[in-house]
Structure formats: structure tokens, C-alpha cells
Write an enzyme that holds these catalytic residues in place. Structure first.
Site, mmCIF file in Angstrom:
data_model
loop_
_atom_site.group_PDB
_atom_site.id
_atom_site.type_symbol
_atom_site.label_atom_id
_atom_site.label_comp_id
_atom_site.label_asym_id
_atom_site.label_seq_id
_atom_site.Cartn_x
_atom_site.Cartn_y
_atom_site.Cartn_z
ATOM 1 C CB CYS D 2 17.972 17.505 75.278
ATOM 2 S SG CYS D 2 18.259 16.412 73.698
ATOM 3 N NE ARG D 16 16.366 13.731 77.274
ATOM 4 C CZ ARG D 16 17.730 13.755 77.009
ATOM 5 N NH1 ARG D 16 17.564 12.355 76.875
ATOM 6 N NH2 ARG D 16 18.042 14.323 76.121
ATOM 7 C CG ASN D 79 22.561 17.287 70.951
ATOM 8 O OD1 ASN D 79 23.635 16.565 70.616
ATOM 9 N ND2 ASN D 79 22.159 17.638 69.792
#
Lengths: 324, 324, 324, 324
Positions: D2, D16, D79
Site C-alpha cells: 500500500c 492511500r 502492511n
């Protein structure tokens, strides 16, 4: 593969690495002025400039990899596999076999300017030296203290490129190599300037960051960029020792270490030898992979009016100076 | 900056480049077993392992840059500017001044394992050697034939890193250097495999393309990756000459050529010297920027039970072997 | 600059970005079959294939940047500054002005094969459209569902290159762009394999590391490599929506963001529009820098037998779908 | 993986990409002020700031991936696999389960400054949401119009980093990501200056060459550098439409195209959705991989004093605007 470079301080220097997985058996070979060259298609040549260089001598014939003549003109052939194309013999042209090219030029030309003139009518032909020594696929750098050119015989004809970089490696063709240098134009010997952001506090955390982006692998395009950068930024004193020392540092930047280029399982290409000719003094300096000490042969210590080759062995094995 | 590396064939080799824009005046220096070290905070040490290495000798004190002891333990200090932080003297700790660190370890430890034990209670302190020789900001590599570690004294404490790569350069800290090697995991000494496309006829146009992406500049992170790759892929015979030769090729891959790293206008960092110690035989080999020949000093040719330093000058100037 | 690409699922897709610092004023323009093209040196053409594409319409003439015809042949012109060279009019040749090239090909050819035949006798000439609209320096991609070619008129003549990559950007010439892809042959959509060392425990710390080395800047060579990689690895469903969506992701990989390419102080090149033609259905999809929604014009919703241009404005401004 | 970023024109924007090979089923979810959060170790919280963001709603609980609150504070979890380490519950600390972290901060803090204060006593614990939804390994960006921070719970404790770049991706830890930006400090939106050689006539052959060296692959370190460069150089008008448009161009620079990141045979990570929250207006904009049009939900169109979640589906499928 191989890398060639020129360098100039008070004198003119010219040399190359020869990178391969084995040696054909080479000697530092001086061809004096009266040695008779029997050209395959151009008759004999006996009065010519004396030449010193690295050669595989086959049946008393000096198959030069590189050399200079007594006038200070240097020439080297480097692998150009897949791109080199030689012609059939053509009438009305000066038909020079690929293996005769260095003697033809160094024997007859005192300068690059003269070489350009001689090249105007040349036809590089595919006549092999012998059945067991077929044509090597090569291109060449020819240089004197004033300029350098690169000669490439390709499918679309003979190219004679100005070579302002003073370096040559292998594929791709020279004009592409030069073009790709544009990608490195921002590289600097000074620290980089921050153009990324004025808010992130970026800084150089190490010396030498100005050349970030310079490639470090052994491929021919990467060696071209690396040696061009190192040569162009080189700084040295102009004494013979300082100049020669710096020249070996320049070519040291593209040294091929054993193990880093595996050409078949367990076989590695290495820099078999590295040479540096002083074009003004007629001295051939060299190191080998297994001998870091510089050895040298001076053509002017020989009788250059002779008619037989003068040959010196390539010294192998580290000559270590024990201080105690 | 600097680069250090280990290498192992039949014997164990350890060495480094020292890269800087000037020399403090160095000597190959043997410290025999009975030379008395007067530690600033730890009393005197007279019975210790003999050491050979490169040192700036100040008032009869050997300020070692790198060296090995008679047991084959090697150690070198490399610049770590901006990250090295030394402590104040602390009671209950073994307070070792930064400049005493190499003698402390090499004098007392035969192996990395012993060095790890000795490091357990160490406190690296900022006591300077003298007013005119303040603390250098360094980190260290300690290595024997079995393993290597890196020691970094930083703001967050003393780090002792396993060093499986067997190399050290400068910033950033060692764990970051190691992490960044992950970015190069695809690099190979073999030709690259085509994973880009099976429709475009892509091919290797040059030997040595498997390491495309290896950086070629002189920054410390790029030198770290380059020397790690070259060292890890190195192949050589295991005789002394072949091993030493290969070692100098490994460190030659990070040679700093004069002109390529301009630290201030007209001042250039170069590889002042490159060393290679045989840890089994106690021989210190080296080259200098201006002398490609390998010179050497053998500690076992000296009286190692003495109490005074044995010093040999660093030989400068190309020793060229004229063949005619 | 610009980027063009082809894509094939069930249907054939063809499109491009047009990157520049301002727009000349463009419209999605359909040229029906009976619109009369008055070629400057080739007479008139009235019965021809219908064309849809992006054009600047000047005095009722469609100056196409890109388009497809009703047979599914697509063509786009992209900047080729410094390399494009157009000729003088030559008798016996089919003299086509640079600005007439797209109508000439798309009006007369149903396939790339037919275009190759028509190109055999073409002479691209420098006749300008008008005094205020001089010749743009361009090269072209022509593609159908089976193949693509690139046409470059240069100082050394007209080059017609097979284009297996199905992409085009700008300088350098196409064959050099293709050659440089060899440098990226190791790039993979899968994680990299460790060839660096089996002793260092190197590992992929992130997904997507297989393409490390793919360039991310906006230069034409970097965009060529990036879009070639993304296009070649593209995976999508084959419905119209999925195919079109994927196509915009492919060209999105070379989107030029405002601010990242400053062509003069305060002026920035951006991706003014991005197009995607369905060659089978005759639909012209596009987005603009300021409108992420895909808009479309379907040529088959118009009378293709007409003789006047059908023009639709390029929709600007984000069309945001409010859900509450 | 991400990428998250902030952007500021007249208003503050925060968003995002969520990159993965499948979706858990997400909804744009508004948590009004009186919705009761039952914290596992901290009791209940009912009077709190209203939140809008993307969440997987499990048993009426909003598992937020990212969101903003009515005060304009934004937060996103990305992550951080292999580095995230959560603690056991510890008395005297504010024990917050990893999945509660976003509600805890966005519910209670109006600014980053307040978040810093609240973080002073936090203990991020490993309590899972349920047996089938174990702890995700994440790190977080928290940002308002004035500043951004990154929070990383690692083996050596909780790190709260200033984030002047205003971006976050994945591994390695944030301070390493920031450090590696130093390697790109020379990158520029302007053309490169020639520092390589004044004798070779090097020139920029394409626009956009100033950022040569910016990586183009999808790994987390490369996305960090690329999005940091694009964001830092971004230029746009300050209207809502222009700002939002530019924001999606910024995150478009790190779009993951289907096919380019194969995580297992035939499975590809893609940018499932891309969001852009206006922190001043409380609007959540987003696109999905299969829908280029921007959709939006405005929290101020809902009753923010309610006690039940307000949920909007994520619109999928290209919404193409046909002009004819």
C-alpha cells in the site's frame, strides 16, 4: 570482453584490458621497420613504422591485439561480436584482411589524420589468417595525442566515428554507447546537490555520492560509462610514473575479477592483461591478472631498423617485494 | 572513505583500503609481545599477542588503522562519521579509548569468539590520544578464519553485528548496509534470464550482464554492495600468490581513482593504500596508490618477543620492471 | 512527450497519452467516408475509410494526433524532436505531407499489411499545413490486431520497424529503444531469485521486487521500458469494461504528473489526455488530466457515409459521483 | 502492499492505495459520534469525533483501513509484515488492540499534536479481533494539515517518527525509508545539468530526464521514493476539483497494475482502491481498480450525532460517460 582508453598528461598514453577466459599465448612484440608484411591482397610492405604491442605471434606473423608505432599512433581491436561484418574482396579498393588492419594502419600512418585518409579507400575483408584462426569479430580504436576515432565494419558499411570520449568497450555500436552517456550527464565527482526537496533535510551521508547511478557491473555498456567517467575526471601529476600509475587506475575501474563473469560453468572471464603504451616514448607497460607489478618493454632499446620480430614474454605471477 | 574485506582459501586473508585526501604518515608496524601498552583507564599490558599492521606511530605509540595478530585475528577501523558516539568513562566497565581499541582486542584475543567475550564488558570512551589527535569517528570489523563481526558505538549503545558478508565500508550503520543488499539479490555472475517478455527476442548483447544494477560509484553504500558481490563470487587458486592476487582484485573493485571524488576544490580522496594480511602466516601485503607492485612485511622475520616497535616505511612510487 | 500502446483481449485496443504543457484545442473527431481530403501533392480522396480520433481541427481539416479507422487500423504520431527529417517533393513518389500522413494511411489501409505496401512508395515531405502550423517532428506507430510497426523519417531515410513491443514513446530512435530493453530482460513480475549469495540470507522484504531496476522517471527511454514491461505483463478479463480499464492502467504507468517535468520555470508537461480506441467496435475512450472518468465517443453512432466532420468536445473537469 | 500520502492546497487531503490480491469486502463507513466503541481493555467510548473512512465492517464493528475524523485528522494502517510486533497487555498502560488503534486515535484526537500526547501512554497489544481475523501486521501514518507522524510497533518498542515526507509505504521501517531518500537527493523536475564532461557534448535527448534514477518498480522502497518525489514536486490549482484530481495523480504514480506483481501463480496484487479524504470538508473520495471515475461520500450529509454506522458500498465497474 575488453576496454581501451587514452590519456594525456605531458605525454600521450594508450592502452587496454584484454578480458577473456583463456589466453592464446601472447608476447610483447616489436616489429622493426624492415620486417616484411606480406599482405594477402596488397602485396608486401617492408619500409614502415616500427610497432610495439601485444601480439599472438603465429608463424612469425604478429597478430596484434593492440600497439603503438614509433610516431605515437596507437590502435587496438576489441570484441564486437554480432555486429562486425567483413566484406568480400572488391577491386579498386584497398582490401585489408581483418587481421592485417593494425599493421596496415600503424605501419603507414603517423597520425589519426593520416589514418583517416588511408581509411577512405579501405575494404576490410574476411580473409582469415588460417583455417584454425578465423576472423575475430572486432572494432577498433585509433588514437594519437590529438584525437581518437573508432572504426566499425558493419552490415551497413564502414563507420568511422570521432571518439571524443577516448574509450572503447564492446557492443553495442559506438554511436549507441556515446548516446547512452547522455543518461549519465548528471554524474559528478562532487557531492550531489539537493533538488529533491527542501523540506526533507536530505544530505550526503558519504563522500562520493555525486556519481550515484554509475553502473558497476562488467557488461560492455556499463564498462563504457564507468571508464568514460573515470577517465574524464582523472587527475594526476604529469611525470611518467604518475601518468602511468593513473592510467592503470583508470583501467582498473573496469577490471574483471575472476568469478564475477561466468561464461560457462566454472569458466570465468578475467582481465588477462592491462596495457599502457607511452606513445611519445615508445614504451609498452603492462600488468597481468596474476601480477600487479607493472612490467615494461621499451621499443627504443631495440634496433628498430631490423627485419625480425623482437619478442618478450608476458611476465606472470606476482612479483612481491619483501621488505624484510 | 574506506573498504575492508576478508577472504579465505587455504589461509585466511584480511585487508582494507584506506581512502583519504592525504596521509598522516603511516608505517607497517610490528608490535612485539613485550611492548608495553599503557592504557589510559586500564593500566598497562605488556604480555600480549604480537601485532602487525598499518599504523601512524605517534610518540612511540602505534595508532593502528588495521592489523592482525600472531593468532590470525584481524581488525580494522573505518570511518563512521556522524554515527560514531563514544562514552564517558564509567566505573565497573572496561573503559577503552577509541584509539586503544585495536591494541586491546588484537593484544588479548586469539579469535572472534574471544573478542565477543571481551566486548561484553567494554565501554568505548572518548578520551583522545592527544589534543592534536582527537577521536576519529570509526566503526570496526574484527575477523578470523571462521567468522567476522562489526562493532559500532552509536548513540543508542554498542552494537556487535555478525558480519556474514565479510566486508565493511562506512555509513550507514552496518545493519542498514546488510539490509540494502536485499535489493541486489538478483545479481548474478551468470548471464541474466529473460523474464521480461517471451515475445521481444531480448538477449544478452554482452558478457557480464548478470550483475546489471550493481552500483559503480564511490559512495559507501555502493562500495559495500560492489565489494560484497565481488568477494562473494571470487574464485581463485589457493596458493599464497593466487590468493593474495585475488584479494587485491577484490579490493581493486572499490579503488578510488584520483579525480572521481572531489572533497573540496582540487582535493581528491584516493585509495592511499590497500592491504592484505595473511592471518595464518603473519604477512602484511600492501600496495599504494602510486605503486601497483605488492610489497610485504613478514612479522615472523622479526623478534616477536621484543619490546620495541618494528617499523617499515610504506614504499611509494611505481616499481616498474623493465624487461629490456 | 507522449506514450502509445496496443493491447489485445477479445478486441483490439490502441491508444496513447498526449503529454505537453498546453493544448492546441482538440476534439474527438470523426471523419466520415465521403469527407474530401485535398492532399497537397496527391490530389483529392473522397471515398475512404471512416476515421475516429483526437484532432486539432484547423479550417475544417482534421489534424489527427491519433485515431483508428473503421477497419480497426490505428495510428498515432508522437514527438521525435531532433531526429525527424522530412524530404522535398520528389517525382515518382507518393508525396505525403507530414500532417497528411495519418489520413493517408487510415483512409486507405485496412491492415498493417496494407499500410506496409502503401509505405513502399511514400515520400514524407515537409510541406507545412500553414505558416502558423509548421511541421511537427514526429514518428508514428501503426497497429492492428495482428501486428504493429513504427515509421521514422530520418536523415538516413525512412525506417519501417516491426514493433513487437507494441509501444512507442519518443527519442531515441525505435531500434535503440528496443535494444535498450535488453538491459531489463531480467525484470520479472515474480519475486527475484537470490543469485547474489547463499550465505547472506538475502530475502525479498517487499512484494514486487522482481522488477527492481525498472526506471520510474518521465524521460522517453524510461517510459518506453516501463510501459513495455507493464503492457507485456498485463492481465485482465476480456470484457469491454475490463479491457478498457486495464488499458488505462497500462498508460497510467507513464502518466506525467503536474510538477514533475518542468519545461520552463513554472510550466509543466502533463498528460493532457489519454486515449484508448477499441479497433473492433470503433469506440474512442479517453480521460483528461483533470477528469479521471472515462468518456467515450462511438463512431458507429454517427452517419459514417457523410462528408462533414463530426466533432465532440473533450470533456474537462472531474466528474465526481457523489454517493450521498 | 500500500501507499499513503498527504497533500495540501487550500484544504488538507489525505489518502492511500490499498494494494492486495483480493478484497475482504469494504464499505465507506461513517461512524457517528454516539456509536459505542467497546474497547477490549479500555472500556467503552461513546462520545467521540465522527469518523469517515474505508472499513471492513465485521459484526457492526468498523475495521478501518484508513479514515479521517470531523476535525481533519487522518490515519491509515499499511502492511508492515515481518517488522510489526505487538505487546501483551500491561497494567498502567492504555492497552489498545491493534485493530482498535484507528478508532482510538481518530475518536479522541483533533490534531497530530493531541495524538502524540495520547500515544505517550499507549500499549499496542496483540488481542485479535476474532479467531478468524487475527492481527494484521501494520504501521500507521497520522496526519493533519500541519504535520504527519508514523507509528511503528517493533521488537525494540514503539517508534513515533516525524514524517516530513508525508508518505508511507511498507518495509523497511520508516527511518530507513527516509534515509534511503538521500540516494535520490539529486533528482529534479528540471533537466539535468551536465557534470560528466565538458568535452562530450552530452545533452538531454528527452524532456523529464532530471529524475533519471527514480525507481519504477512496485516494491515498497521504490514506491516510497517515487511517491515522495511526485508529491513533493506536485503543482495544482487549489480548488476542490483540482486538488482532488492532483491527489489521484500523485497516488496514480504508484498504481499497481494487474499482472506486474504476481504473488502466487496466477494471483496478482493490484491497487484495489485509492482514496482521498478532504480533511476540512469531511468528504471521502475514492476510485477502484475497475472504476476510474472518482466517487465520493460526504460525512456532513449524514447525521453525525447518530449511534449506528452509516455504510456505502464501494462502487465497482467502469462508469463510462458516452458522449454520443
Amino acid at each position: 570482453m575488453c576496454t581501451a582508453a587514452t590519456y594525456k598528461t605531458k605525454d600521450f598514453y594508450f592502452g587496454r584490458t584484454l578480458d577473456y577466459e583463456f589466453s592464446y599465448g601472447d608476447e610483447i612484440t616489436i616489429t622493426p621497420r624492415s620486417y616484411v608484411f606480406n599482405f594477402r591482397h596488397m602485396g608486401t610492405l617492408s619500409g614502415h613504422y616500427a610497432i610495439i604491442g601485444m601480439a599472438h605471434v603465429a608463424g612469425d606473423y604478429p597478430l596484434y591485439y593492440d600497439g603503438i608505432n614509433e610516431k605515437g599512433l596507437g590502435m587496438a581491436g576489441l570484441n564486437f561480436v554480432g555486429n562486425a561484418v567483413y566484406n568480400e574482396v572488391e577491386e579498386g579498393k584497398e582490401n585489408i584482411a581483418q587481421f592485417e588492419f593494425i599493421p596496415w594502419i600503424l605501419g603507414k600512418c603517423a597520425t589519426v589524420k593520416e589514418a583517416r585518409a588511408l581509411l577512405a579507400n579501405i575494404n576490410l575483408v574476411k580473409t582469415p589468417f588460417s583455417e584454425i584462426l578465423p576472423c575475430a569479430q572486432l572494432h577498433w580504436i585509433i588514437a594519437d595525442k590529438n584525437e581518437a576515432i573508432t572504426v566499425e565494419a558493419m552490415a551497413d558499411g564502414l563507420h568511422i566515428w570521432d571518439n571524443p570520449a577516448g574509450v572503447l568497450t564492446n557492443n553495442p555500436p559506438f554511436n549507441q554507447q556515446m548516446f547512452m552517456l547522455n543518461n549519465y550527464m548528471h554524474l559528478s565527482a562532487k557531492q550531489p546537490e539537493n533538488h529533491f526537496s527542501d523540506q526533507l533535510g536530505l544530505k550526503a551521508y558519504s563522500r562520493g555520492m555525486g556519481a550515484l547511478g554509475l553502473p558497476g557491473d562488467l557488461s560492455s555498456a556499463s564498462r563504457f560509462a564507468r571508464v568514460a567517467f573515470v577517465r574524464d575526471h582523472s587527475v594526476s601529476g604529469d611525470t611518467e610514473a604518475e601518468s602511468v600509475s593513473q592510467f592503470f587506475h583508470i583501467l582498473g575501474s573496469v577490471d574483471q575479477q575472476r568469478g564475477c563473469c561466468e561464461v560457462e560453468p566454472g569458466k570465468y572471464e578475467i582481465s588477462l592483461y592491462t596495457s599502457c603504451c607511452n606513445g611519445d616514448k615508445g614504451i609498452y607497460y603492462y600488468t597481468t591478472y596474476e601480477n600487479h607489478q607493472i612490467s615494461a618493454v621499451d621499443m627504443n632499446h631495440e634496433d628498430l631498423d631490423g627485419n625480425t620480430l623482437v619478442r618478450y614474454p608476458v611476465l606472470q605471477g606476482e612479483k612481491i617485494h619483501m621488505q624484510n
